[in-house]
Design an enzyme around this catalytic site. Structure first.
Site, PDB file in Angstrom:
ATOM      1  N   CYS A  15       0.814  -1.216   0.000  1.00 36.02           N
ATOM      2  CA  CYS A  15       0.000   0.000   0.000  1.00 36.02           C
ATOM      3  C   CYS A  15       0.848   1.267   0.000  1.00 36.02           C
ATOM      4  CB  CYS A  15      -0.924   0.011   1.217  1.00 36.02           C
ATOM      5  SG  CYS A  15      -0.065   0.241   2.780  1.00 36.02           S
ATOM      6  N   CYS A  45       7.822   0.957   4.037  1.00 36.37           N
ATOM      7  CA  CYS A  45       7.342   1.910   3.031  1.00 36.37           C
ATOM      8  C   CYS A  45       7.329   3.339   3.543  1.00 36.37           C
ATOM      9  CB  CYS A  45       5.963   1.511   2.536  1.00 36.37           C
ATOM     10  SG  CYS A  45       4.680   1.618   3.795  1.00 36.37           S
ATOM     11  N   GLN A 739      -5.395 -14.314 -13.563  1.00 35.27           N
ATOM     12  CA  GLN A 739      -6.073 -15.597 -13.438  1.00 35.27           C
ATOM     13  C   GLN A 739      -6.318 -16.213 -14.802  1.00 35.27           C
ATOM     14  OE1 GLN A 739      -9.079 -13.132 -11.012  1.00 35.27           O
ATOM     15  NE2 GLN A 739      -9.727 -15.218 -10.705  1.00 35.27           N
ATOM     16  N   GLN A1166      -9.673 -22.229   2.481  1.00 35.12           N
ATOM     17  CA  GLN A1166     -10.531 -21.514   1.525  1.00 35.12           C
ATOM     18  C   GLN A1166     -11.847 -21.106   2.188  1.00 35.12           C
ATOM     19  OE1 GLN A1166      -9.942 -20.592  -1.939  1.00 35.12           O
ATOM     20  NE2 GLN A1166      -8.003 -20.809  -0.886  1.00 35.12           N
ATOM     21  N   GLU A1233     -15.259 -20.440  -3.638  1.00 30.81           N
ATOM     22  CA  GLU A1233     -16.115 -19.272  -3.435  1.00 30.81           C
ATOM     23  C   GLU A1233     -17.162 -19.415  -2.334  1.00 30.81           C
ATOM     24  OE1 GLU A1233     -17.143 -19.838  -7.640  1.00 30.81           O
ATOM     25  OE2 GLU A1233     -17.224 -17.659  -7.698  1.00 30.81           O
TER      26      GLU A1233
HETATM   27  S1  FES Z   1       3.347  -1.409   2.023  1.00 30.65           S
HETATM   28 FE1  FES Z   1       1.552  -1.413   3.236  1.00 30.65          FE
HETATM   29  S2  FES Z   1       2.381  -0.865   5.144  1.00 30.65           S
HETATM   30 FE2  FES Z   1       4.048  -0.636   3.857  1.00 30.65          FE
END
Ligand code: FES
Ligand SMILES: Cc1cc2nc3c(=O)[nH]c(=O)nc-3n(C[C@H](O)[C@H](O)[C@H](O)COP(=O)(O)OP(=O)(O)OC[C@H]3O[C@@H](n4cnc5c(N)ncnc54)[C@H](O)[C@@H]3O)c2cc1C
Ligand code: FES
Length: 1301
Positions: A15, A45, A739, A1166, A1233
């Site tokens: 993220c 990050c 996929q 799953q 699923e």
């Molecule tokens: S990549 Fe999500 S917390 Fe660092």
């Protein structure tokens, strides 16, 4: 930090904003004076590389690898099946590892706290926690002994004569012990450096920025005077995201973390003084110690601050984020400011030549915008006072998720009474989350001074608070009514807490809180869940045969060591370029001009790719326009930049200027689509019986509708492509996270105008997909391929999380309208339903989703007269896509909603209505497909029994009688999940098996490994067929080169169809080998292979499966679109807090019929993973768009998927025994699923709890609940005096700020 350049790819990027934990690393620092080494986890990050001077960084590679030795954490995570797609695994390993470095025998509370900042989208966390438990002090068993039985005892009890039931998915005997003496030591050279080198100012100059890290306060003050605009960066958790996501740029950054004055911890007579650079984790530890050292009377402020710190961020955030940073950022979401301000904390400020102290409350004294701290001033330390006699302090927060989520609203409150009385001497109330910063309810507090702490004061306070804390409708986000309700509800909770404390002080004078109110004084806590998994073992099976055993994921260990390679981990190709897309910022517009001149000037920019560069078909958005003239959603790709680095490409993309002419209408919602008659064709309908006539004869009719929000796939690995032109014959290798490699090949070939045989698609593994990596991936791969073709260079395209969420769409938002006719005894005779699905701007798979929603809408019920319609609405949202369950989770929720509606109306219980209307004998569905519901009934009965439904329901009713503000709810939901893809050709599959002369086997098939363990299962199949150990068989990659035209891995069908093909290939080989084996039956596998080679017997074979004979005639409304049915049932119990709407998942029991499981560990994984994703869909995941159609929820900060704190405290999954399926490989059933829908048992348990609140309060009118059933909706539905105040209070101007979708 970039691990790419040093080829350490284990640390994942999920993220970029500290919200997912995929990038967790361990930082170790050495303090020469105390000679202490500190280890802490952090999100790579957000870590500025300059902040790591003198620190050791341990990534997952440093913990262990298959080349050296794997670490017990890695081993146990893999062997306990705690990794599916593996993308979150390195981060999980690092969080657990760091905890164990500090504490080799942690408690389960410490363990679960360590994982609060790590998200996993696949597993549902249970197996990860199972691995964690093996390191904890406490026993690993379910600890249900108190109830008479423990999981470890159950196995014996569960054996009956014919079947052996097993509850063990792994064996702890295999685990290496954790030996702390074997850990990496802190690098001695860094220790020497810290001891010998005098601390000096460090300056790092980069391309655009300068980082200055002074060592003395004076120096810092000089710097701040010289650069008043430069931020002080400690944890970078506030500045970092602003720079990354909001385009804020700071040419100079000052890092004060090494200055002693900012790290002081001083115990004074009247409190504690803490340096502003102290990390929140340190503050937490100090306060915890202080609470144990000081008398209770003095520590009320400490307790209240600690209360907030427990759930603030995840551990990785708290380890780096500083106290000063949290305060000075003055964000409205600060959890500390309200409580610190209310508690009279004092800030010690300094600037060049000046020091002063101000109460923290002063910086919020006049509300918004009043910053009494000058830009040259810095915060040196914070004084947190002891509480006094007669003083009470509390802090509250409500967030979209209990942990690791910014608060919606929070509060800090303090009251001081006149000596020995309940007369208010001083009162202080601060709120956060309400407007753009912390806000003080000053007037209210002044007015109430001198009042007694009683009901009259409470009424007055609520009225005053609502008047004073005016929330403008469009300011600081949405949820205005909810926030207002929280404002008064929090005060009420404070009122109760103080009443109770007064009673403790003087039981004779003060009555305290009535018994039935007391439970609300306890917040929900996250506890280590207890779980049990039950499956059937086959005692007569040969020990060599792996089928039916809980075999570890083939890549499990490599996931955990970070060696597993995903697209972005592929080494860079010589001359490689990075691509960043430029997307439309308008939902419906004509493009007037695109100005790329500034972007082209950017450093490292190589080229700009537009639709003109597409050599052949421009498949984008189903338009052949050589130029993109119209944009039909925000997030539509308009053009792309290629540059020498990811950063340069993104910088340049931001500089492309697009001029738009906005077009009308902009259609975003289903309601708007209906109004504008905007639909994709065809609309679909199914009908059986005579619905209209049946409505004439029923006792009762209900009508209603339910809105079901969309869902973001949130696969942990974002969309990723690497296109490498080969330079010859227009060949291109495309490495892609998809996929469906065949569709990527087809789309890329069509865009480039080359035959498909020039495009080779390779997929090693996919870091989660859930339906989201099909056509959208094809578009992105085509963009990358066009760029690679134009530039003749390799081109890498890795979407950021924000772009991924913006561009790729998700599950279809849904509106279900229903009319249901039934008899007073609960028999439903007629149903007429209409489903509208929000398809977005292009059809993609939407018509199919609409069809599936109709075909599966009956769920488990036989409705004699049934009519259902579905239409796909064409809107200006990014096109929605396939998503696990494909329309079933939505349409079946509508069904279960009208089932509960009938229960409400008849006065019968929902489970009775379910039983009465459930399929009971051989029957036909509403499209005339036969089904035998025997196993449905068995699942239902077993689930009833295993969950002890009726006795627990009685206990819930009893609890609810005794508790006013907390209520429990329980619900049991059945499920029929039809398996099939509707047509034969979609389920064909092929495999290719080579046997090499050394006897090793290379297996390939068309299925994609995206976490569901397909390769592991295929190796199990091949092992059984060839009768050789799994270790002799290897799977390398799925590729269009080895298996052409493979169908997509979708619809739970991967194992079924590819398993058949693998079996076929193996049987062909075995047939060829048979004469040789017959001749030398005592020979070994290697002997036979050697002999076969010498006899020129081909040792390579393809296998093929034609697909299931499925069909559906939509004209006639009948067919056999499915091959078989899975069945299941789930019972969930929850507890809600009526004051806040918060809830806790207490227990879930699932029974599932999946035939004979090929791998129970994978299959149970799953079920659990899908179930938890279902909890997300039905109770928490909310997509928000601006009224202009811009997606606001673009990362884990704004969009909350379930975390460790959300899974049921008791979680049991049983696979139905003695179930056979004649249609699929080894009598198994496809399970990918089905489990998702069972998450709705939590939705209905919540509804049950809300119903109980409403019944108690005499609210008899029917009420409807939409999905997701968030805390906001629960609070609003638990109507009481406080929600009543909202209806009465003046509604501020309410321009909608966001639209929930
Ligand atoms: S990549 Fe999500 S917390 Fe660092
Ligand atoms: C994923 C995530 C989850 C979060 N969850 C929560 C949450 O649940 N609740 C919550 O309250 N917060 C939360 N936060 C916010 C976090 O607590 C704050 O960002 C953090 O406390 C700021 O500290 P820092 O050291 O990282 O600040 P930095 O980013 O390093 O600096 C922040 C600002 O403070 C200023 N500053 C820092 N120190 C001083 C000083 N000594 N004197 C003067 N100015 C100074 C800087 O100039 C800068 O402008 C979350 C953040 C993230 C990324
Ligand atoms: S295994 Fe956790 S995200 Fe896939």
């Amino acid at each position: 930090m970039t691990a790419f350049s040093v080829r350490l790819t284990g640390t994942k990027y999920g993220c970029g904003g500290g919200g997912c934990g995929a990038c967790t690393v361990m930082i170790s620092t050495y303090e020469p004076t105390s000679k202490k080494i500190r280890h802490y986890s952090a999100n790579a990050c957000l870590l500025p590389i300059c902040s790591l001077y003198g620190a050791a960084v341990t990534t997952v590679e440093g913990v262990g690898s298959t080349k050296t030795r794997i670490h017990p954490v890695q081993e146990r995570l893999a062997k306990c099946h705690g990794s599916q797609c593996g993308f979150c695994s390195p981060g999980m390993v690092m969080s657990i590892y760091t905890l164990l470095r500090n504490n080799p025998e942690p408690t389960s509370e410490q363990m679960i706290a360590a994982l609060a900042g790590n998200l996993c989208r696949c597993t549902g966390y249970r197996p990860i926690l199972d691995a964690c438990k093996t390191f904890c002090k406490e026993s690993v068993c379910c600890q249900r002994k108190a109830n008479g039985k423990c999981c470890l005892d159950q196995e014996g009890d569960l054996i009956d004569k014919e079947e052996k039931i097993s509850t063990r998915l792994f064996s702890t005997d295999e685990f290496q012990p954790l030996d702390p003496t074997q850990e990496l030591i802190f690098p001695p050279e860094l220790m020497r450096m810290a001891e010998n080198q005098p601390k000096r100012t460090l300056v790092f100059c980069g391309e655009r920025m300068t980082w200055i890290s002074p060592v003395s306060l004076d120096e810092l003050l000089d710097l701040k005077a010289a650069h008043p605009k430069a931020p002080l960066v400690v944890g970078n958790t506030s500045v970092g995201p602003e720079m990354k996501f909001r385009g804020v740029f700071h040419p100079i950054v000052i890092a004060p973390a090494r200055i002693l004055d900012l790290n002081v911890v001083t115990h004074m007579d009247d409190g504690l003084t803490l340096g502003a650079a102290c990390s929140l984790s340190l503050v937490k530890d100090i306060l915890t110690n202080a609470i144990s050292e000081f008398p209770e009377e003095k520590t009320k402020v400490f307790c209240a601050v600690l209360q907030q710190l427990r759930t603030l961020g995840g551990e990785q955030i708290r380890n780096v984020a500083s106290l000063g940073g949290n305060i000075i950022s003055r964000k409205s979401t600060s959890d500390l400011n309200p409580v610190l301000a209310a508690s009279n904390c004092v800030l010690n400020l300094a600037s060049k030549g000046r020091k002063r102290q101000i109460p923290l409350s002063d910086i919020f004294a006049d509300g918004v915008g009043n910053n009494t701290i000058t830009s040259e001033e810095i915060l040196v330390s914070v004084h947190i006072p002891h509480s006094r006699k007669g003083e009470y302090v509390s802090a509250f927060r409500q967030a979209p998720r209990r942990e690791n989520a910014l608060p919606i609203t929070n509060a800090g409150m303090r009251v001081l009474f006149e000596d020995g009385t309940d007369i208010i001497k001083d009162l202080s109330i601060f709120y956060g989350g309400a407007i753009s910063t912390t806000i003080c309810a000053k007037q209210t507090c002044w007015t109430l001074i001198g009042r007694h702490w009683n009901e009259q004061m409470l009424d007055e306070a609520c009225r005053l608070l609502l008047q004073e804390i005016a929330l403008p409708g469009s300011a600081s986000g949405e949820k205005v009514d909810y926030k207002k309700t929280l404002i008064v509800s929090f005060f009420y909770r404070f009122f109760l807490e103080v009443l109770q404390s007064l009673k403790k002080m003087d039981p004779c004078h003060y009555p305290g809180v009535p018994m039935e109110y007391r439970s609300v004084l306890q917040d929900f806590q996250t506890k280590m869940p207890q779980s049990i998994q039950i499956y059937q073992a086959n005692p007569s099976q040969s020990p060599q045969d792996p089928v039916g055993r809980p075999i570890m994921h083939q890549s499990g260990i490599m996931h955990a060591t970070g060696e597993a390679v995903y697209v972005d981990d592929l080494p860079s190709v010589d001359g490689e370029l990075f691509l960043a897309v430029v997307t439309s910022s308008r939902a419906h517009a004509k493009i007037v001009s695109i100005d790329t001149s500034e972007a082209l000037q950017g450093p490292g920019v190589f080229d700009i790719i537009t639709a003109h560069d597409v050599p052949a078909t421009n498949e984008f958005y189903y338009s052949d326009d050589p130029e993109i003239i119209f944009v039909i959603c925000v997030g539509q790709i308009v053009c792309a930049v290629v540059a020498d680095s990811d950063v340069h490409a993104k910088q340049a993309a931001a500089k492309v200027k697009i001029e738009y002419e906005v077009l009308e209408p902009v259609i975003l919602t289903i309601e708007e689509a209906i109004k504008h008659n905007s639909f994709f064709e065809p609309k679909r309908k199914l009908e059986q019986g005579n619905v209209d006539q049946a409505f004439e004869t029923v006792d009762n009719i209900i009508e209603g509708e339910i809105h079901i929000g969309g869902q973001e796939h949130f696969y942990m690995e974002t969309q990723s492509v690497l296109a490498v032109p080969k330079g010859e014959d227009k060949e291109m290798d495309v490495y892609v996270s998809t996929q469906h490699p065949a569709i990527i090949q087809e789309m890329v070939a069509a865009s480039l105008g080359v035959p498909a045989n020039r495009i080779m698609c390779h997929v090693k593994r996919v870091g989660g997909a859930f339906g989201g990596k099909l056509l959208k991936t094809g578009l992105l791969a085509s963009v990358a391929a066009v760029a690679a073709n134009k530039t003749s260079r390799a081109v890498r395209l890795i979407l950021s999380r924000g772009d991924d969420m913006l561009i790729t769409g998700g599950r279809h938002p849904f509106i279900g309208k229903y009319k249901v006719g039934f008899m007073n005894d609960g028999r439903i005779r007629a149903v007429d339903t209409k489903y509208y699905i929000n398809a977005g701007c292009t059809p993609d798979e939407s018509i199919l989703v609409a069809e599936v929603s109709l075909l599966k809408m009956d769920n488990a019920y036989k409705i004699p007269n049934l009519r259902c319609w579905a239409c796909a609405c064409k809107t200006n949202l990014p096109s929605n896509a396939a998503f696990r369950g494909f329309g079933f989770p939505q349409s079946a929720l509508v069904t279960e909603t009208w089932i509960t509606g009938v229960a409400d109306k008849t006065g019968l219980s929902p489970e009775k209505i379910r039983e009465i209307n459930m399929y009971k004998e051989n029957a036909q569905t509403h499209f005339k497909q036969k089904l035998d519901p025997q196993n449905l009934i068995r699942c239902w009965n077993e689930c009833m029994e295993k969950s002890a439904y009726y006795s627990r329901k009685t206990a819930v009713i009893e609890f609810n009688k005794q508790n006013y503000w907390k209520k429990k709810g329980i619900a049991i939901v059945p499920m029929k999940f039809p398996f099939g893809l509707g047509t034969r050709y979609l389920s064909q599959a092929a495999a290719l098996v080579h046997i090499y002369t050394d006897g090793s086997v290379l297996l390939t098939h068309g299925g994609i490994e995206m976490g569901q363990g397909i390769h592991t299962k295929m190796i199990q199949v091949a092992s059984r067929e060839l009768n050789i150990p799994m270790s002799r068989i290897h799977f390398c990659e799925t590729s269009t080169r080895t298996v052409p035209n493979a169908c997509a891995s979708v619809g739970s069908a991967g194992t079924d169809v590819n398993g058949m093909a693998v079996k076929d290939a193996c049987q062909t080989l075995l047939k060829r080998l048979q004469p040789i084996i017959n001749k030398n039956p005592k020979g070994t596998w290697n002997d036979w292979i050697k002999e076969a080679f010498e006899q020129s017997v081909s040792l390579s074979a393809t296998g093929y499966f034609r697909g299931y004979d499925e069909n559906m005639d939509w004209e006639k409304g009948e067919g056999q679109p499915f091959t078989y049915f899975l069945y299941g049932a789930a019972c969930s119990e929850v507890e809600i807090n009526c004051l806040t709407g918060d809830h806790k998942n207490l227990r879930t029991d699932i029974v599932m019929d999946i035939g004979c499981s090929i791998n129970p560990a994978v299959d149970i994984g799953q079920i659990e993973g899908a179930f938890v994703q279902g909890i997300g869909l039905y109770t928490m995941e909310e997509l928000k768009y601006s009224p202009e159609g811009v997606l606001c929820t673009r990362g884990p900060d704004q969009y909350k998927i379930p975390a460790v704190c959300d899974i049921p405290e008791q979680f049991s999954v049983s696979l139905l025994s003695s179930s056979q399926n004649p249609y699929a490989i080894y009598a198994s059933k496809g399970i990918g699923e089905a489990g998702l829908f069972l998450g709705c048992s939590v939705f209905f348990a919540l509804r049950d709890a809300v119903t109980s609140v409403r019944n108690e309060r005499g609210l008899k009118n029917t009420f409807s609940l939409n999905s997701p059933l968030t805390a906001e909706q629960i609070r609003a539905s638990c109507a009481d005096d406080f929600t009543e105040m909202m209806t009465n209070s003046e509604s501020a101007s309410s321009t909608p700020w966001v639209i929930s979708m």
